[in-house]
Write an enzyme that holds these catalytic residues in place. Structure first.
Site, PDB file in Angstrom:
ATOM      1  N   TYR B  58       0.771  -1.217   0.166  1.00 35.76           N
ATOM      2  CA  TYR B  58       0.079   0.023  -0.089  1.00 35.76           C
ATOM      3  C   TYR B  58       0.739   1.302  -0.080  1.00 35.76           C
ATOM      4  CZ  TYR B  58      -3.993  -2.904   1.126  1.00 35.76           C
ATOM      5  OH  TYR B  58      -4.989  -4.100   1.170  1.00 35.76           O
ATOM      6  N   GLU B  59       0.349   2.166  -0.955  1.00 34.49           N
ATOM      7  CA  GLU B  59       1.263   3.321  -0.933  1.00 34.49           C
ATOM      8  C   GLU B  59       1.663   4.191   0.562  1.00 34.49           C
ATOM      9  OE1 GLU B  59      -0.447   6.074  -3.669  1.00 34.49           O
ATOM     10  OE2 GLU B  59      -2.086   6.744  -2.282  1.00 34.49           O
ATOM     11  N   SER B  60       0.559   3.724   1.494  1.00 33.46           N
ATOM     12  CA  SER B  60       0.830   4.273   2.961  1.00 33.46           C
ATOM     13  C   SER B  60       2.076   3.934   3.572  1.00 33.46           C
ATOM     14  CB  SER B  60      -0.695   4.260   3.558  1.00 33.46           C
ATOM     15  OG  SER B  60      -0.660   2.697   3.510  1.00 33.46           O
ATOM     16  N   GLY B  61       2.642   3.058   2.850  1.00 32.16           N
ATOM     17  CA  GLY B  61       3.910   2.611   3.587  1.00 32.16           C
ATOM     18  C   GLY B  61       3.977   0.928   4.214  1.00 32.16           C
TER      19      GLY B  61
END
Lengths: 305, 261
Positions: B58-61
């Protein structure tokens, strides 16, 4: 050690000046609504608001008229839909026109990194073929000096003030975070001034017991504010969940400009501070948001004498 | 398998057919970059069916998420608890995405054109839009750096357009602009998975073509929703309807999904 503990009212009053560039980072998590609401209450004006994801907090701040410009990469109510106040400002210029400076997520992260490390630009593999560089002249392309083609570059970003919410900090501003780290560290190091807001204030020994977790050192921090539930209705890992009912409710109420002003009157202007806001939210809601515990296995740093 | 679970079902929605088609397309994939909404459900369903080793990024990390509830957004705390690794977005975009570790990324948008280019920025003029959309988020660098891209979106005439109002994320670009793909590591859009049909770009012009229509959707109905003269692949076929097992997994994955789709 310097004691930088102060109230939100004092910290915002002292460090957020009219016309300043303000960055309240935190990707879905750790969004310091307590700071945003205090900025609205103090009627700051002509701010440049910086955040990858403006989220509900900048929707509220723009509706309250504090902003002249936003710098961002994703304008949405995460998992719910649109940010209606920001859309009204952009599509209709209401309540006032808003200047936009738009990037992608990695572009924003890169800008913070360049700002934090005093680099003239940050190179990234992005933007090729996109129309975005055509509407934002600060996104450029350079030939690699090593002869391997074109690479996109973005300029440094150095907010006047970055506000970061953390699980815990000591009174000197050494702040520890776990969960989604977003770009809080980069945004803090990039800023001229930093305010740390924490769920808990701990002693220095607690910080020193787990130095890997210190994302932000006190040396770059001007003020520390103790504000439990300061990120509600967003969340803080291990402390409380996102108040999704509020995110859904905002989607409904923010469609109407008058409804937003009524909400701001009731929940921001008529409220003295965060404690009063939390009393209004109510114990029942706050208890509902507390997750069951899931502690990490302890790590042992060893003693070396 | 002859048990009831592998039986074809005729009791499903177009949106479930879309999610199941996306999940099937992830067969054998090791790493997937997950977007908000339906892709989230498709990836979690794929991990329970055709891609048990699938790592969700996920791009949130978050790398290797093991969500215990359907995430409300890509930044949900359930993605953190129990994940393999949670890193800063600088590391996620720099090392994981740009470093080439993402095999497939799922993207969507408000508009797509015949070459798989996507608009998620504005309807109308950029400076005076009639509708301001969310913008890129990470989509531009995802489209450029993921090894392959699958687009997941509803098939609607206002979305499948002859000309984008704004090109946010590059697919195969236009033929005249194709030279600009030289600096793009990704192979670009491979599939467009919709609620009525699946399309690919397996021709020399890299133009979207119909490869599979879902049961109950005629070629005419599909062509009607597309703003250009659609190509139909010689080998175009009918999508296999969902099995009872696929449906029950997708429905289970959607429980507690809030309004994320």
């Amino acid at each position: 050690m310097a004691d930088k503990l102060t109230t939100m009212k004092e910290a915002i009053g002292l460090y957020v000046r009219d016309g300043a560039s303000v960055c309240i980072e935190g990707f879905t998590a750790f969004i310091c609504f307590a700071a945003g609401h205090e900025i609205i209450r103090q009627k700051k004006r002509n701010l440049t608001l910086i955040r990858m994801t403006p989220d509900l907090i900048y929707d509220q701040m723009v509706a309250a008229g504090v902003a002249r410009k936003i710098v961002f990469s994703y304008l949405g109510n995460p998992g719910v839909g649109a940010l209606h106040c920001l859309r009204r400002a952009i599509e209709k210029g209401s309540p006032a026109p808003l200047e936009l400076e738009e990037y992608s997520h990695y572009g924003m992260v890169g800008r913070y990194i360049a700002g934090a490390s005093k680099l003239p630009f940050f190179p990234l593999r992005s933007y090729l073929g996109s129309d975005l560089p055509g509407v934002n002249g600060r996104i450029r392309f350079v030939d690699s000096p090593y002869g391997d083609g074109m690479v996109a570059v973005v300029p440094p970003l150095t907010p006047d003030i970055t506000i970061v919410h953390a699980q815990r900090a000591d009174s000197n501003g050494n702040a520890q975070l776990w969960g989604l780290l977003g770009a809080q560290k980069e945004a803090a190091f990039a800023a001229k001034n930093v305010i740390v807001v924490a769920e808990e204030i701990v002693d220095e020994a607690t910080i020193r017991s787990d130095p890997n977790r210190t994302l932000i050192p006190g040396i770059i921090v001007e003020a520390v504010v103790h504000e439990p539930f300061g990120a509600h209705p967003s969340y803080v890992q291990g402390y409380y969940d996102r108040d999704n009912e509020f995110y859904l409710k905002w989607d409904e109420l923010s469609r109407d400009e008058d409804g937003v002003q009524k909400w701001l009157d009731e929940w921001v202007y008529a409220v003295a501070d965060r404690s009063e806001y939390l009393r209004k939210v109510g114990k029942e809601t706050l208890e509902r948001l507390r997750p069951p515990s899931a502690p990490a296995a302890a790590v042992d740093y060893g003693t070396y004498r | 398998m002859n048990d009831a679970k592998s039986q074809a079902s005729d009791d499903y929605t177009p949106s479930e057919m879309m999610i199941i088609s996306a999940a099937r397309a992830l067969a054998g994939v090791r790493t997937v970059f997950v977007g908000v909404g339906l892709p989230n459900i498709a990836c979690n369903a794929a991990r329970r069916t055709v891609a048990p080793d699938l790592e969700l990024i996920y791009e949130s990390g978050v790398f290797g998420a093991r969500p215990e509830r359907q995430p409300l957004s890509i930044g949900d705390p359930t993605l953190v608890t129990g994940a393999t690794s949670v890193v800063s977005m600088a590391d996620l975009f720099g090392f994981y995405l740009q470093g080439g570790l993402v095999e497939v990324a799922l993207l969507g948008g408000a508009q797509i054109d015949r070459h798989g280019n996507l608009n998620s920025s504005v309807i109308g003029d950029y400076r005076r839009p009639s509708v301001r959309l969310p913008g890129s988020g990470g989509a531009i660098e995802i489209a450029i750096n993921a090894q392959r891209v699958f687009v997941v979106m509803q098939l609607k005439r206002r979305a499948f357009v002859e000309k984008l109002d704004f090109l946010t994320s590059p697919g195969h670009l236009s033929e005249s602009d194709r030279g600009r793909r030289a600096g793009i590591p990704s192979e670009g859009s491979q599939l467009v998975i919709t609620d009525k049909a699946v399309f690919d770009f397996a021709n020399s012009e890299r133009e979207m073509q119909l490869v599979s229509r879902h049961p109950g959707c005629s070629v005419e109905q599909i062509v009607d929703e597309i703003g250009w003269n659609l190509r139909i692949a010689d080998a175009a076929r009918l999508t296999t309807p969902p099995t009872e097992k696929e449906l029950s997994i997708v429905r289970d994955c959607r429980r507690n999904a809030g309004r994320s789709d």
